[in-house]
Every structure is written in C-alpha cells, then in structure tokens.
Design a protein around this motif. Structure first.
Motif, short mmCIF file in Angstrom:
data_model
loop_
_atom_site.label_atom_id
_atom_site.label_comp_id
_atom_site.label_asym_id
_atom_site.label_seq_id
_atom_site.Cartn_x
_atom_site.Cartn_y
_atom_site.Cartn_z
N GLY A 104 136.96 47.26 100.35
CA GLY A 104 136.92 45.84 101.03
C GLY A 104 136.73 44.67 100.49
N SER A 105 136.05 44.06 101.95
CA SER A 105 134.52 43.86 102.08
C SER A 105 133.23 44.34 102.86
N SER A 106 133.76 45.02 103.27
CA SER A 106 132.81 45.07 103.60
C SER A 106 131.84 46.80 103.94
N VAL A 135 145.08 41.85 113.94
CA VAL A 135 145.43 41.68 112.73
C VAL A 135 143.97 41.95 112.04
N THR A 136 143.59 42.60 111.25
CA THR A 136 141.78 42.09 110.79
C THR A 136 142.52 42.91 109.34
N ALA A 137 143.25 42.47 108.68
CA ALA A 137 143.59 43.61 107.39
C ALA A 137 142.58 42.97 105.77
N GLY A 138 141.70 41.53 106.55
CA GLY A 138 140.84 41.30 105.31
C GLY A 138 141.65 40.64 104.12
N ALA A 139 141.51 41.12 102.66
CA ALA A 139 141.77 40.52 101.42
C ALA A 139 143.74 40.87 101.49
N TRP A 140 143.84 41.84 102.92
CA TRP A 140 145.44 41.92 102.72
C TRP A 140 146.40 40.97 104.12
N THR A 141 145.51 40.66 104.69
CA THR A 141 146.38 39.50 105.88
C THR A 141 147.53 39.03 104.86
N GLN A 190 149.22 40.04 103.36
CA GLN A 190 150.85 41.08 103.02
C GLN A 190 151.03 41.12 104.58
N LEU A 191 150.78 40.21 104.91
CA LEU A 191 150.84 41.52 106.69
C LEU A 191 151.60 40.64 107.50
N LEU A 192 150.61 39.24 106.76
CA LEU A 192 151.33 37.53 108.30
C LEU A 192 151.59 36.74 107.04
N ARG A 220 137.12 37.58 93.84
CA ARG A 220 136.59 39.04 93.29
C ARG A 220 134.81 38.83 92.80
N LYS A 221 134.34 39.00 94.04
CA LYS A 221 132.75 39.26 93.96
C LYS A 221 132.17 40.46 93.41
N ILE A 222 131.45 40.39 92.70
CA ILE A 222 130.67 41.28 92.41
C ILE A 222 128.58 41.69 93.07
N GLY A 256 140.45 35.92 106.97
CA GLY A 256 139.65 34.64 106.00
C GLY A 256 138.40 34.23 106.04
N PHE A 257 137.63 35.11 105.84
CA PHE A 257 136.20 35.04 106.58
C PHE A 257 135.19 34.68 105.44
N SER A 258 135.46 34.20 104.57
CA SER A 258 134.96 33.30 102.83
C SER A 258 134.35 34.32 102.37
N GLY A 259 133.37 35.13 102.58
CA GLY A 259 131.95 35.84 101.96
C GLY A 259 131.20 35.34 103.01
N HIS A 260 131.25 35.23 104.13
CA HIS A 260 129.82 35.37 105.08
C HIS A 260 129.81 35.62 106.73
N PHE A 295 130.25 38.88 107.69
CA PHE A 295 129.80 40.41 108.61
C PHE A 295 129.39 40.42 109.19
N LYS A 296 128.20 39.53 109.91
CA LYS A 296 127.60 39.21 110.68
C LYS A 296 127.81 38.42 111.97
N PHE A 297 129.21 38.05 111.57
CA PHE A 297 129.95 37.67 112.97
C PHE A 297 130.95 38.85 113.72
C1 LIG Z 1 129.83 40.53 98.37
C2 LIG Z 1 130.37 40.29 99.41
C3 LIG Z 1 128.85 40.05 99.73
C4 LIG Z 1 128.75 39.59 100.88
N1 LIG Z 1 127.62 39.18 101.63
C5 LIG Z 1 127.71 38.61 103.25
C6 LIG Z 1 126.39 38.56 103.94
O1 LIG Z 1 125.53 38.96 102.83
N2 LIG Z 1 126.28 37.84 105.00
C7 LIG Z 1 127.60 38.33 105.87
O2 LIG Z 1 127.44 37.60 107.14
N3 LIG Z 1 128.58 38.40 105.41
C8 LIG Z 1 128.63 38.99 103.86
N4 LIG Z 1 130.05 39.05 103.95
C9 LIG Z 1 131.39 39.19 104.04
C10 LIG Z 1 132.01 40.09 105.35
O3 LIG Z 1 131.25 41.08 104.21
C11 LIG Z 1 132.81 39.68 105.78
O4 LIG Z 1 133.07 38.64 106.15
C12 LIG Z 1 133.48 41.09 106.23
O5 LIG Z 1 133.25 42.03 105.81
C13 LIG Z 1 135.03 41.19 106.02
O6 LIG Z 1 135.99 41.96 107.27
P1 LIG Z 1 136.95 42.12 107.02
O7 LIG Z 1 137.19 43.41 108.14
O8 LIG Z 1 137.65 40.72 107.66
O9 LIG Z 1 137.16 42.92 105.78
P2 LIG Z 1 137.55 44.98 105.36
O10 LIG Z 1 136.40 44.83 105.94
O11 LIG Z 1 137.68 44.63 103.75
O12 LIG Z 1 139.03 45.48 106.34
C14 LIG Z 1 139.88 45.12 105.92
C15 LIG Z 1 140.97 46.47 106.06
O13 LIG Z 1 142.43 46.39 106.48
C16 LIG Z 1 142.60 47.61 105.84
N5 LIG Z 1 144.25 47.12 105.46
C17 LIG Z 1 144.39 46.23 104.34
N6 LIG Z 1 145.22 46.31 104.38
C18 LIG Z 1 146.22 47.36 104.53
C19 LIG Z 1 147.72 48.01 105.48
N7 LIG Z 1 148.88 47.57 104.70
N8 LIG Z 1 147.79 49.39 105.50
C20 LIG Z 1 146.26 50.03 106.32
N9 LIG Z 1 145.44 49.51 106.24
C21 LIG Z 1 145.15 47.97 105.58
C22 LIG Z 1 141.56 47.76 104.64
O14 LIG Z 1 141.71 48.92 104.40
C23 LIG Z 1 140.54 47.61 104.85
O15 LIG Z 1 139.73 48.28 105.49
C24 LIG Z 1 129.77 39.13 101.87
C25 LIG Z 1 131.29 39.55 101.43
C26 LIG Z 1 131.20 40.12 100.27
C27 LIG Z 1 131.91 40.91 99.83
#
Ligand SMILES: Cc1cc2nc3c(=O)[nH]c(=O)nc-3n(C[C@H](O)[C@H](O)[C@H](O)COP(=O)(O)OP(=O)(O)OC[C@H]3O[C@@H](n4cnc5c(N)ncnc54)[C@H](O)[C@@H]3O)c2cc1C
Length: 389
Positions: free
Chosen positions: A44-46, A207-213, A215-217, A228-230, A347-351, A353-355
C-alpha cells in the motif's frame, strides 16, 4: 472468527486503519479491522522504513495544531509499546532534525516560515554556506535559502503500524487479515461487509483503504487519484551519514521546476533512502500498479544525490514502489458521512503518515461522539463540493 457482529469495522488497516483501530479499541468498543494483506505490509502506502515528521508545515499552518497533538501521541505510543519491540527495534520516532532548502519565494521555505511564525515554532534560518558548515554531508548552492527544524525527524513507518496494532490487540480489537473486502452494504444505521472469508456487520464503519478508497466508496473515486511513487536506497561512501548531527533529514525544492527531493540519514550504515516528492505517474488500478523500476526512472534522484549530497553514490542498489492517494488540492479528506454511519480518512496525498496518530484519535472521536475538539474542519470534503459549484 467466532464473532461476526461488532460496534465498528475498520476497512483497510495500513497507517490510518491501524491508528483508528487502536484509538477505537482504547475506548472499549468492539472493533474489527479487515485487510487484504497482513499489516504491516509493502503493498500500500505505509512501507519503506521511514517517514519524515515535521511541525513547521509548509503545506498549510492549519496542520500545526494537529501536529502538536500527533507528536504527543507518538511519544505516548512509543512509551506504551516499547516492551513489545526488540532492542534493535526500540524507536518509533527519531528526532534527527530536518534541513529545508529552496528559493526564498518557493512553497517550502515560505510555507515553513509562515507556519513557524504563526505557531511559535523553532525554525533556525541560516545561509547555504552556514548550513554546509554545520551539515557537511549536504551540498547547497548559494541561490537557495535554508532553514533547520531541530524538533523534526522521522518515524519508522512499519513499526508504527505494528505498535498501533499491538496496542489495539491489547484493548481487545479483532483482526481479519489476509481477507479481501468484496462488498460493503451501507444501511442507515448499520454496515455489512462481505470478505473472501466471511460476512461481518457493525453499527458503523471506518474507511481507511488508502489507494483503494474509491473502490469501496464510489463517491470518493473522482476525488482520489493514485500516483505511483518510487523510493531509492543509495550506497554511502562516508560513515558520517549515520550521524544526524552531520547529515540530518533533508528536503530541497529547486528553483524554476519546483521539483522537491528528500532523504534521510543512514539507518543501516550502508545506504541512505532518497526520493522525489513531486512527479509520479497516475495509475488506474492500485492492485495492478507496476512494481518494476526501470533504470531511467532513477535519473532525477541520482542527479539529486550527485548535486546536493556528499558521500552518496549516484546509483541506487535498491528501490521500492509505493502509492500516493492524491486529493484534488493535496489536502486530506476526513469526513463523517451524514446519510450512512461511516467515517472516511483518505486522500493523504503523500504527506499523511505523520498524522496517523492524531487522525486515528479524531476518527475515534467522530465514531463515538459524532464530533471532535481537534481542529479538522479544514479537511472536510465539503470544500471540494463548493469548488464544483
Ligand atoms: C513513497 C512515499 C513516501 C512518503 N513519505 C511520507 C513522509 O515522509 N511523511 C509523511 O507524513 N507521509 C509520507 N507519505 C504518505 C503516507 O505514507 C501515507 O499518507 C499513508 O501511509 C497512507 O496510509 P493509509 O492508511 O491511507 O494507506 P495504506 O497504508 O495503503 O492502507 C490502506 C490499507 O487498506 C487495505 N485495503 C484496501 N482495499 C482493501 C480491500 N478491498 N480489502 C481489504 N483490504 C483493503 C490495504 O491492503 C492497505 O493495507 C509517503 C507515502 C509514500 C508512498
């Protein structure tokens, strides 16, 4: 799983789902957290070891009060869960400081100064030459302004997810991991979730489904675009990279292009992690994101290493693909829906995690009280509805 009925079901258990589950369970609610994988995971994104945390928030000063609370909660979580981690894995939060460099009129320097001034934060200004004397692993051209935030640093991302889950489990949370959510039925005062393994119901859902939000909502689909980020790990030729007093976390904004690159001190004594915050390609389906990294994709980060860092080799030896869930204005979406019993954090837009610590608390407030004293109004998706009119 013996129970199938809960007070709350958390859909997706990465950074935000794990924190929300923890705060909900601490309040004595019967919580189930569902995830397709077994968090912490790298799909995912974490993932990818580390995330920058800082208070002089260049994105907007309104985030600062939330960050002050986030810092308290990270310290509290570190303390509460330290016994569950081995000695090598003691820390969640490393306060190594963050050096920001950029044009005086750019987003980064202007925004960080504005937040620091408005919220009385310590932000040390210095010339590029002074910054290089103090942090000899950085190379900073004279045209850039620099500021240093001593209280900033990084979080160990996967450890933070694991720590929230550990605390949640200690408060009775249940987990349905390695179960894909296939279908969600939202009633006016209940939610039914069908997964690959079973069916669960609850009075409400988070709903905390990250990139899949989307699809659920489906109503969030148009608001969240997945990028996509590297992340790259570059070998070091100078052991000073393991000493944050010489090589703190760093983020550069380049004049003209506005491109932003960042990196961390070495956490393994062999490499440093570097990445570009700007750029990235949009992907249609997060489940089929291309995880192959082509050598030409690393040119920008290699150039950053060569131009701005000393003792870092230009060619990465390791990389990882991760996803940003971009909102239309790059600010978060945190809502309690009115027509169904659902709280959304997306919609955490790449920033974001700290929150996760503080917004996990906000989610628990919204579920239990329908409101929160945390200042989150500016994150409501209502702002996007007014943009559409
Ligand atoms: C390369 C990169 C660098 C970053 N750097 C920083 C930084 O320096 N500081 C900072 O604060 N933030 C940073 N961020 C942003 C931060 O990491 C993200 O905002 C945060 O991790 C998002 O968390 P999330 O819970 O929304 O998503 P995720 O951690 O992806 O969690 C979503 C979860 O939902 C689950 N899921 C989705 N759909 C389904 C389904 N149908 N069935 C079952 N499970 C499902 C997935 O498996 C996943 O585990 C960065 C992000 C990236 C990608």
């Amino acid at each position: 799983m013996s129970d199938s009925t809960f007070d709350v079901i958390v859909l997706g258990c990465g950074g935000f789902g794990s924190a929300s589950t923890c705060h909900l369970a601490r309040r004595g609610l019967r919580v189930l957290a569902i995830d397709r994988f077994s968090p912490p995971h790298d799909q995912g994104s974490s993932h990818g070891e580390t995330r920058i945390i800082r208070k002089a928030y260049f994105e907007h000063p309104d985030y600062v009060p939330l960050l002050k609370r986030a810092y308290q909660l990270w310290d509290e979580l570190s303390h509460l869960t330290e016994e569950s981690r081995s000695l090598e894995e003691q820390k969640l939060f490393v306060r190594c400081g963050l050096l920001l460099a950029g044009p005086s009129t750019g987003e980064v320097i202007t925004g960080a100064r504005q937040s620091a001034q408005q919220h009385q934060l310590t932000l040390e200004s210095m010339t590029a030459a002074e910054a290089v004397r103090r942090f000899p692993m950085l190379r900073i051209s004279d045209e850039l302004e620099t500021v240093f935030e001593p209280d900033a640093g990084f979080l160990w991302a996967e450890r933070c997810v694991a720590a929230h889950l550990h605390d949640a489990a200690g408060h009775g949370a249940q987990f349905a991991f390695n179960e894909a959510i296939k279908d969600v039925q939202f009633g006016s005062n209940n939610v039914t979730v069908r997964t690959s393994e079973g069916t669960y119901s609850a009075a409400c859902a988070v709903v905390t489904a990250g990139a899949w939000t989307g699809q659920l909502l489906p109503e969030y689909k148009e608001w969240i675009q997945v990028k996509r980020k590297i992340l790259y790990w570059h070998p070091i030729s100078n052991s000073a990279w393991a000493d944050p007093t010489q090589a703190p976390a760093h983020l550069f904004e380049f004049p003209g292009s506005g491109r932003q690159f960042y990196g961390f001190p070495s956490v393994d004594g062999r490499t440093v992690k570097l990445a570009e915050h700007t750029g990235g390609d949009f992907v249609a389906d997060p489940s089929s994101v291309d995880r192959m990294v082509r050598s030409e994709e690393g040119i920008g980060v290699s150039d950053y290493a060569n131009r701005c860092l000393s003792g870092v080799l230009g060619t990465a030896t390791r990389s990882a693909v991760c996803m940003y869930s971009m909102s239309p204005d790059s600010h978060f979406l945190l809502d309690r829906l009115t027509h169904v019993p659902v709280v959304v954090a997306a919609g955490f837009s790449g920033h974001g995690f700290k929150f996760t610590s503080v917004l996990g608390e906000a989610v628990a407030d919204l579920v239990t009280n329908g409101q929160t004293s945390l200042p989150i109004d500016f994150l409501s998706s209502r702002r996007l509805l007014s943009r559409q009119m």
